[in-house]
Design an enzyme around this catalytic site. Structure first.
Site, PDB file in Angstrom:
ATOM      1  N   LYS A  67      25.843  -3.840  -2.949  1.00  0.00           N
ATOM      2  CA  LYS A  67      27.282  -3.784  -3.250  1.00  0.00           C
ATOM      3  C   LYS A  67      28.038  -3.022  -2.171  1.00  0.00           C
ATOM      4  CE  LYS A  67      26.348  -3.404  -8.212  1.00  0.00           C
ATOM      5  NZ  LYS A  67      26.509  -2.485  -9.349  1.00  0.00           N
TER       6      LYS A  67
ATOM      7  N   ARG B 172       0.788  -1.225   0.000  1.00  0.00           N
ATOM      8  CA  ARG B 172       0.000   0.000   0.000  1.00  0.00           C
ATOM      9  C   ARG B 172       0.819   1.274   0.000  1.00  0.00           C
ATOM     10  NH1 ARG B 172      -2.678  -3.972   1.676  1.00  0.00           N
ATOM     11  NH2 ARG B 172      -0.733  -4.409   2.724  1.00  0.00           N
ATOM     12  N   THR B 173       1.812   1.348   0.870  1.00  0.00           N
ATOM     13  CA  THR B 173       2.502   2.630   1.022  1.00  0.00           C
ATOM     14  C   THR B 173       3.176   3.023  -0.289  1.00  0.00           C
ATOM     15  OG1 THR B 173       2.830   2.138   3.340  1.00  0.00           O
ATOM     16  CG2 THR B 173       4.157   3.921   2.431  1.00  0.00           C
TER      17      THR B 173
ATOM     18  N   ARG C 299      11.701   3.929   2.850  1.00  0.00           N
ATOM     19  CA  ARG C 299      11.351   2.936   3.885  1.00  0.00           C
ATOM     20  C   ARG C 299      12.594   2.115   4.172  1.00  0.00           C
ATOM     21  NH1 ARG C 299       6.174  -0.974   4.177  1.00  0.00           N
ATOM     22  NH2 ARG C 299       5.321   1.020   4.878  1.00  0.00           N
TER      23      ARG C 299
ATOM     24  N   HIS D 163       5.771   5.741  11.312  1.00  0.00           N
ATOM     25  CA  HIS D 163       5.214   5.674   9.960  1.00  0.00           C
ATOM     26  C   HIS D 163       4.266   6.879   9.828  1.00  0.00           C
ATOM     27  CE1 HIS D 163       3.755   4.267   6.234  1.00  0.00           C
ATOM     28  NE2 HIS D 163       3.496   2.999   6.527  1.00  0.00           N
TER      29      HIS D 163
END
Ligand code: NCD
Length: 314
Positions: free
Chosen positions: A87, A57-58, A108, A136
């Site tokens: 890397k 969703r986000t 995120r 959040h």
């Protein structure tokens, strides 16, 4: 402007401003009666979504919001694996480069600290889309917006917060925002070792949020009538001794058919994804907002934020 933590909203006007912009923008797009793509408000802007943790969703709602405003999106859905992080590149270096491609970065990350590193070093605005078990903020904004739209106001509401109150970042951000409203009563329902941390209990005490703790949702509902039931899943990925712990979690905090029937007029919310904490028989109820109003408010709020960060403040 960066959106890092709900602590940055110090008075309710700060979030009401975001809600007003969101409403105005939604109205404007509706009045233009256009496909959002035909209203290229952000036509010359690019949003990078940089997700080091899973999301449905986000990420999609940020990207949908940006597309609807006519903007461009560059995206990596699994940055831990598919970005140069694999890397050995530092977050600071990645942000320095992406800041040359994009006008805003939605980040995120599994580490709490990541959002604060980005806040300090990114050269373009950053929106925290979840920092580990920290916060959040955009979820909390859409949750409060959903409550306001569905119930008319947020003041004086009796709200059940159920599930993983210890590790649930949506809960943490929501508590910060609710502390800006008057006479909030929280009923905290969780397995005992997933109860709200002292840090957040202290915020409640200092900001005048009354709270009561319960281990059984049924017991809570048989003693109180409430306005909102906000369910969350157990944050399994943040538990070190998962198997042993999960075996011992009682089921009594979950919303089954019996609890739903006891819940009066309360609206049912969930940031999703759901595991088995809400029985699917609840889904069709008008009072269940997690597949409807919350999703719509998610796109709207994120559009409002992108618009105010990229357009209004320019
Ligand atoms: C939440 C999250 O990622 O914190 N989901 C979301 O963004 N809507 C809740 C969760 O994962 O349980």
């Amino acid at each position: 402007m960066n959106i890092i933590s709900c602590k940055q909203f110090e008075k309710r006007e700060d979030i009401q401003d975001i809600f007003d912009i969101t409403e105005k923008l939604s109205l404007r797009l509706a009045h233009m009666n256009c496909h959002w793509l035909a209203s290229p408000i952000l036509w010359n802007k690019t949003m990078a979504s940089l997700f080091y943790e899973p999301s449905t969703r986000t990420r999609f709602s940020f990207e949908t919001a940006m597309h609807r405003l006519g903007g461009n999106v560059i995206s990596t859905e699994n940055a831990s694996q598919f970005s140069s992080h694999a890397k050995g590149e530092s977050l600071e270096d990645t942000l320095a480069v992406i800041g040359r491609y994009a006008d805003v970065i939605v980040l995120r990350h599994p580490d709490r600290e990541a959002a604060y590193i980005a806040d300090r070093c990114a050269k373009v605005p950053v929106i925290n889309a979840g920092n580990g078990d920290g916060e959040h903020p955009t979820q909390a904004l859409l949750d409060v917006f959903t409550i306001q739209k569905s119930l008319g106001s947020v003041d004086n509401k009796k709200i059940v917060l159920a599930g993983d109150l210890k590790y649930g970042r949506t809960i943490h951000s929501l508590i910060h925002l609710l502390s800006l409203y008057d006479n909030i009563n929280l009923h905290l329902v969780s397995p005992v070792d997933l109860s709200l941390s002292n840090e957040y209990k202290d915020i409640c005490k200092n900001k005048g949020i009354k709270f009561t703790e319960w281990q059984s949702l049924k017991e809570c509902l048989s003693n109180n009538s409430v306005d909102v039931i906000y369910m969350t899943r157990i944050q399994k990925e943040r538990h070190e001794t998962l198997t042993q712990r999960l075996r011992t979690y009682p089921e009594s905090w979950k919303l089954g058919e019996t609890e739903f029937n006891m819940s009066g007029e309360a609206v049912i919310m969930h940031p999703l994804p759901r595991n088995d904490e809400i029985n699917s028989c609840v889904d069709q109820s008008k009072r269940a907002l997690y597949f409807t109003t919350q999703i719509d408010c998610g796109i709207a709020i994120r559009a409002g934020l992108l618009y105010s960060i990229l357009f209004e403040r320019n």
